[in-house]
Design a protein around this motif. Structure first.
Motif, PDB file in Angstrom:
ATOM      1  N   VAL C 233      47.745  56.689  61.802  1.00  0.00           N
ATOM      2  CA  VAL C 233      48.286  56.779  60.458  1.00  0.00           C
ATOM      3  C   VAL C 233      49.796  56.956  60.519  1.00  0.00           C
ATOM      4  CG1 VAL C 233      48.086  57.812  58.195  1.00  0.00           C
ATOM      5  CG2 VAL C 233      46.117  57.796  59.713  1.00  0.00           C
ATOM      6  N   MET C 234      50.269  58.172  60.818  1.00  0.00           N
ATOM      7  CA  MET C 234      51.702  58.371  61.003  1.00  0.00           C
ATOM      8  C   MET C 234      51.911  59.408  62.100  1.00  0.00           C
ATOM      9  SD  MET C 234      54.169  56.747  59.718  1.00  0.00           S
ATOM     10  CE  MET C 234      55.942  56.843  59.533  1.00  0.00           C
ATOM     11  N   GLY C 235      50.883  59.621  62.915  1.00  0.00           N
ATOM     12  CA  GLY C 235      51.012  60.582  63.999  1.00  0.00           C
ATOM     13  C   GLY C 235      51.353  61.967  63.487  1.00  0.00           C
ATOM     14  N   TYR C 236      52.282  62.621  64.151  1.00  0.00           N
ATOM     15  CA  TYR C 236      52.619  63.995  63.773  1.00  0.00           C
ATOM     16  C   TYR C 236      53.302  64.085  62.417  1.00  0.00           C
ATOM     17  CZ  TYR C 236      57.161  62.578  65.618  1.00  0.00           C
ATOM     18  OH  TYR C 236      58.333  61.923  65.849  1.00  0.00           O
ATOM     19  N   LEU C 237      53.698  62.938  61.842  1.00  0.00           N
ATOM     20  CA  LEU C 237      54.367  62.963  60.533  1.00  0.00           C
ATOM     21  C   LEU C 237      53.378  62.865  59.385  1.00  0.00           C
ATOM     22  CD1 LEU C 237      57.299  60.510  61.228  1.00  0.00           C
ATOM     23  CD2 LEU C 237      57.411  62.967  61.072  1.00  0.00           C
ATOM     24  N   THR C 238      52.079  62.668  59.720  1.00  0.00           N
ATOM     25  CA  THR C 238      51.097  62.341  58.682  1.00  0.00           C
ATOM     26  C   THR C 238      51.147  63.281  57.486  1.00  0.00           C
ATOM     27  OG1 THR C 238      49.689  61.528  60.420  1.00  0.00           O
ATOM     28  CG2 THR C 238      48.664  61.872  58.286  1.00  0.00           C
ATOM     29  N   GLU C 239      51.255  64.586  57.749  1.00  0.00           N
ATOM     30  CA  GLU C 239      51.120  65.548  56.651  1.00  0.00           C
ATOM     31  C   GLU C 239      52.458  65.898  56.001  1.00  0.00           C
ATOM     32  OE1 GLU C 239      48.467  66.393  55.343  1.00  0.00           O
ATOM     33  OE2 GLU C 239      46.886  66.077  56.804  1.00  0.00           O
ATOM     34  N   TYR C 240      53.537  65.328  56.493  1.00  0.00           N
ATOM     35  CA  TYR C 240      54.836  65.741  55.955  1.00  0.00           C
ATOM     36  C   TYR C 240      55.226  64.906  54.747  1.00  0.00           C
ATOM     37  CZ  TYR C 240      55.755  68.994  59.650  1.00  0.00           C
ATOM     38  OH  TYR C 240      55.701  70.081  60.474  1.00  0.00           O
ATOM     39  N   SER C 241      55.955  65.526  53.861  1.00  0.00           N
ATOM     40  CA  SER C 241      56.419  64.808  52.676  1.00  0.00           C
ATOM     41  C   SER C 241      57.783  65.353  52.294  1.00  0.00           C
ATOM     42  CB  SER C 241      55.432  64.998  51.518  1.00  0.00           C
ATOM     43  OG  SER C 241      55.437  66.353  51.136  1.00  0.00           O
ATOM     44  N   GLY C 242      58.401  64.672  51.361  1.00  0.00           N
ATOM     45  CA  GLY C 242      59.634  65.188  50.773  1.00  0.00           C
ATOM     46  C   GLY C 242      60.737  65.452  51.772  1.00  0.00           C
ATOM     47  N   LEU C 243      61.381  66.590  51.573  1.00  0.00           N
ATOM     48  CA  LEU C 243      62.584  66.911  52.344  1.00  0.00           C
ATOM     49  C   LEU C 243      62.288  67.050  53.828  1.00  0.00           C
ATOM     50  CD1 LEU C 243      65.488  67.297  51.690  1.00  0.00           C
ATOM     51  CD2 LEU C 243      65.118  69.752  51.503  1.00  0.00           C
ATOM     52  N   ARG C 244      61.111  67.624  54.127  1.00  0.00           N
ATOM     53  CA  ARG C 244      60.796  67.834  55.548  1.00  0.00           C
ATOM     54  C   ARG C 244      60.578  66.511  56.263  1.00  0.00           C
ATOM     55  NH1 ARG C 244      60.476  73.271  55.603  1.00  0.00           N
ATOM     56  NH2 ARG C 244      59.960  73.931  53.507  1.00  0.00           N
ATOM     57  N   PHE C 245      59.983  65.555  55.548  1.00  0.00           N
ATOM     58  CA  PHE C 245      59.851  64.226  56.133  1.00  0.00           C
ATOM     59  C   PHE C 245      61.236  63.615  56.350  1.00  0.00           C
ATOM     60  CE2 PHE C 245      59.460  59.629  55.792  1.00  0.00           C
ATOM     61  CZ  PHE C 245      58.527  59.381  56.782  1.00  0.00           C
ATOM     62  N   THR C 246      62.107  63.826  55.383  1.00  0.00           N
ATOM     63  CA  THR C 246      63.467  63.292  55.505  1.00  0.00           C
ATOM     64  C   THR C 246      64.150  63.822  56.754  1.00  0.00           C
ATOM     65  OG1 THR C 246      63.483  63.545  53.136  1.00  0.00           O
ATOM     66  CG2 THR C 246      65.516  62.820  54.146  1.00  0.00           C
TER      67      THR C 246
END
Lengths: 396, 188, 341
Positions: C233-246
């Protein structure tokens, strides 16, 4: 005491080793997942990244076409069947039409058959181009997608020009193909059945499709990483594939030189010259290569068909209310995904008593539980993608 | 081999007396007790397992047209086998009685029969004895009934009539069988 | 004023502020470059609307969009670790810039153990990735995080060993020292002195190994298995959103910047360009370095849009069976050359 035990261990031929105990984890892929092409769900048990068992869960897209067909008339079913494998909608209509025509004892006129054949091969090209482009994407290469889809769009435009639909042409009629707009009731019959310039445009598009195949050879097959990821991965042995009903390019990749276009006369393929590409190992690389070669053969067939396109009627004489004599017939066709067939059981009415749809993808992925055991998680994706299935074709 | 020769040839191999090849479809009728054996006999000749399904021959129908003449109540199980050299193929058929709809499984002969039998089991309620996995294939867990039985109504049709009824033709199973009155356009 | 600049802490604060402003800005430029370059490689146009000409404001618009998005934390997540992870990743990439010399004077701190520090700080980000993978309470994230960990162990070694050749040749671990060593003439033809970066002084193998290991460190294609959209899916980034993803996103491009800057300094001569006076280098140094960095970044982008990704076991086998032995041979060769020549 301890010495005794050690001595015993040394004396016996027991080797002492500590195995790292790794608990199995259940990994649920889908039904929403970027790589499963729709709503396929795989419940995989993994030990680290090694798959120990996998159970596909299907049916999220089951639309019950076999039941729906029982309450529809034969002409209405045309609209159903081209939604089975929507990537090559046109090709789905052919075996059904031929089945009904065979029950009624009629045959489409030669020109209609040639038009059917041209559009079937174009549907095959567009379906295989989707595979050629999306498969590298699943292995992480995004660029081939855009290049192959560009050419596929050209082919779809041409199909749309003739039929009015990109994905769901609904163009076949029992006993022929739909006359062009304006050629219908009450008006003077219009001879122009294909849009102006269609043949020239198609010829040009075929050249471009061949070009993009060359590009794909350079970009994808010439890529060491792609070859590394696909060679020897997901091998389907010949006999195992046949036993599971794996058909079409997937079976040919395993070295079976068999094509229904050569053996079953559902369209006038006997008039054309083309080869059956076969693979040697039955791995993902062979499946990719076979489909690419099939595109080249398809462009060859289309060119020949354009050259030899006969004139004449588009429609055989059929009664206005179509009633089909009682009987049973099974007609199969070589679709882009494999063997597609319809078993039509008629009691003499306006709709079938039973319509069994044999779709290629259903059998093609039924081999997955056997195929995936022992592979790594990244290989699930490589194997899934290489089987080239469409969920509509699996679930019907 | 053309279809009629194929039907005769394969019927001879499995020792079946009844076979047909109407409309170019070779079909061999096998008694229920020799179902698995017949497949085992044919496997070396026809290694390709195409599909397995069933037909519900029923006089009581919730969908489609009513029976004009009564049919013999039974489930007919069909399985299609083929080769991959010359294109010979045959449909094996056997009858399963409605009061005890069961048939031994083919999974031991053709592995590909697994999913096809699961489908037929849930759609028709036929029990495949010895099948390794009896879970639903398509239908959700807890689904009641067997949708492809003729007695199973198509609910959407019950709730709302098919819009196609205003068209030229009458629908299968509806009363306006004498279609052709007041159709909007006539063929040239 | 000059007295104030002499103060260590004021100067440090100023330098850190400049780094904290410049690096994200440059990263945005790289993001835009990736959008446009990938588009042209795929016969697309790419962004063309935001900002008017060429769609230059697209990365800014994306950033604004991300900032507005809800900062989701999964119920089962280990909240503090989950929230802290992106900061660790971003900080570790920013920390590398402490030792990158943009010109003879323009460097936050020219450490004697600069090479050592850069590699240590750069690989610190993987701890953040592991934290993210572990704390997300998601199997895809976990596999992605563990893959990143395995990748780090496999590729840190060739990365370090590739650099050792340069260090032997330069005789120093200070970045400015290495640049100065490359600025020294290799040999002279009459009056005309020939200056060559280490890439052309026999460190070809080291450079290639460094680039490959760098791609693996950055989780860029063909080594992007920790993210691997089609599998995880997105690996370790799967659950991140918003500013933290940025933050992760920015860290990826800042990482490209920092690793390319290290590679440019070690192998391509850093801020030095033959034929310019030392006064001109003071002024033009940053431009020269950025040109070299841009070249490397372009290559990284080019790879990404050309190659599929490798499999995890193939990645390991490349590292242990090819890169590490080759890097060791490279060290031996360099050492012999150093002694003999």
């Amino acid at each position: 005491m301890i010495d005794n035990r050690l001595a015993a261990i040394h004396a016996s031929d027991v080797s002492v080793s500590v195995e790292l105990e790794t608990p199995e984890m259940t990994l649920n892929l889908g039904p929403q997942h970027p790589s499963t092409h729709g709503v396929l769900r795989l419940v995989a048990k993994v030990d680290g990244e090694m798959i120990t068992s996998v159970e596909p869960v299907i049916g999220y897209m089951h639309r019950g076409y076999e039941k729906l067909a029982e309450v529809r008339t034969y002409p209405q079913i045309t609209a159903l069947v081209n939604r089975i494998d929507w990537v090559s909608g046109f090709a789905n209509e052919i075996p059904f039409m031929v089945a009904v025509e065979r029950l009624m004892g009629i045959e489409a006129p030669p020109r209609a058959q040639y038009i059917r054949l041209i559009l079937t091969e174009m549907a095959r090209i567009s379906s295989h181009l989707v595979f050629l482009s999306s498969y590298p994407l699943e292995l992480g290469a995004a660029t081939p997608l855009m290049h192959a889809l560009r050419e596929r769009e050209r082919v779809l435009d041409l199909i749309e020009g003739v039929t009015g639909g990109r994905f769901h042409p609904n163009f076949n009629r029992i006993g022929g193909v739909k006359p062009a707009a304006g050629g219908g009731s009450g008006q003077k019959k219009v001879l122009q059945d294909l849009p102006a310039g269609f043949l020239a445009d198609t010829r040009k598009a075929m050249d471009e499709v061949d070009d993009v195949c060359d590009d794909m050879v350079n970009l994808v097959l010439g890529n060491e990483i792609f070859v590394k990821r696909t060679r020897g991965v997901g091998i389907i042995p010949k006999d195992r594939g046949m036993e599971f009903g794996v058909s079409g390019p997937n079976l040919r990749a395993s070295g079976v030189k068999f094509d229904l276009r050569k053996s079953d006369a559902y369209l006038p393929y006997a008039n054309f010259e083309f080869d059956i590409p076969t693979g040697a190992n039955g791995d993902c690389l062979d499946r990719y290569w076979v489909r690419m070669e099939e595109i080249r053969q398809a462009t060859r067939i289309v060119r020949q068909a354009i050259d030899g396109l006969p004139g004449g009627d588009l429609q055989a004489k059929v009664p206005r209310i179509i009633k089909v004599p009682a009987g049973e017939v099974y007609v199969r066709a070589e679709n882009p995904k494999g063997e597609m067939g319809y078993h039509v059981v008629s009691e003499g009415g306006r709709g079938p008593y039973r319509l069994k749809i044999r779709s290629a993808s259903f059998s093609n992925i039924s081999v997955l539980p056997w195929l995936l055991v022992g592979q790594l998680v990244p290989d699930i994706i490589a194997v899934l993608g290489s089987l080239d299935f469409v969920l509509g074709d699996v679930d019907r | 081999m053309n279809p009629s020769e194929a039907a005769e040839h394969f019927a001879g191999l499995v020792g079946a007396g009844r076979f047909s090849s109407d409309f170019g479809t070779a079909k061999v009728f096998v008694p229920r007790e020799r179902w698995v054996e017949a497949h085992r006999t044919l496997k070396p000749h026809l290694p390709f397992f195409s599909w397995l399904s069933a037909i519900d021959w029923s006089n009581e129908r919730a969908v489609g047209e009513p029976a004009e003449s009564p049919v013999e109540e039974r489930y007919e199980v069909l399985s299609r086998l083929g080769d991959v050299t010359e294109g010979n193929a045959v449909i094996l058929s056997t009858d399963v009685p409605k009061d005890a709809p069961s048939l031994p499984t083919l999974v031991g002969v053709y592995g590909g029969a697994n999913w096809h039998e699961r489908e037929s089991a849930e759609m028709f309620g036929i029990v495949f004895e010895g099948h390794p996995n009896t879970a639903h294939l398509y239908l959700p867990d807890g689904f009641e009934g067997h949708p492809l039985r003729k007695t199973f109504p198509l609910l959407s049709r019950e709730v709302k009539p098919w819009p196609g009824t205003v068209d030229v033709e009458g629908m299968p199973g509806e009363t306006n069988t004498e279609a052709g009155d007041g159709e909007p356009e006539a063929e040239a | 004023m000059s007295g104030l600049l002499e103060n260590f802490w004021v100067l440090l604060a100023l330098k850190v502020a400049i780094i904290a402003a410049v690096v994200p800005a440059v990263s945005l430029v790289f993001i835009f470059a990736e959008l446009k370059i990938s588009a042209h490689m795929q016969s697309r146009i790419g962004p063309y609307f935001a900002g008017g000409r060429w769609g230059w404001a697209q990365p800014l618009a994306d950033g604004l969009k991300f900032i507005q998005k809800e900062d989701l934390v999964p119920d089962d997540a280990d909240r503090p670790v989950f929230k802290f992870a992106p900061m660790v990743v971003l900080m570790s990439t920013l920390a590398v810039f402490v030792i990158v010399p943009f010109s003879p004077k323009l460097v936050v701190r020219d450490l004697d153990l600069g090479v050592f520090y850069a590699l240590a700080a750069g690989s610190f980000g993987t701890i953040g990735v592991l934290m993210a993978g572990w704390s997300s309470a998601n199997k895809y994230s976990l596999i992605g995080g563990l893959r990143a960990g395995a990748q780090l162990i496999a590729y840190e070694l060739p990365l370090v060993l590739a650099v050792v050749g340069v260090v032997i040749q330069a005789g120093t671990m200070s970045f400015n020292g290495i640049v100065a060593a490359q600025a020294a003439p290799v040999f002279t033809i009459g009056e005309f002195a020939i200056h060559l970066p280490y890439l052309f002084q026999g460190q070809v193998i080291g450079f290639v190994i460094f680039i490959i290991a760098m791609l693996a460190e950055l989780n860029r294609t063909p080594f992007d298995m920790p993210i691997a959209e089609s599998e995880l899916v997105m690996g370790y980034l799967t659950e991140y959103s918003g500013l933290r993803f940025t933050m992760f996103f920015l860290a990826e491009y800042a990482g490209m910047f920092s690793m390319s800057a290290i590679a440019a300094t070690l192998f391509l001569g850093g801020w030095y360009l033959p034929g310019l006076s030392s006064g001109a280098l003071e002024v033009l140094g940053p431009v020269i370095l950025m040109a070299k960095v841009s070249l490397l970044v372009f290559v990284i982008i080019w790879f990404r849009w050309t190659f599929p990704r490798l499999r995890e076991d193939q990645l390991q086998s490349i590292a242990w069976r090819w890169l590490i032995p080759l890097a060791l041979l490279n060290i031996v060769g360099t050492a012999i050359a150093k002694v003999v020549l």
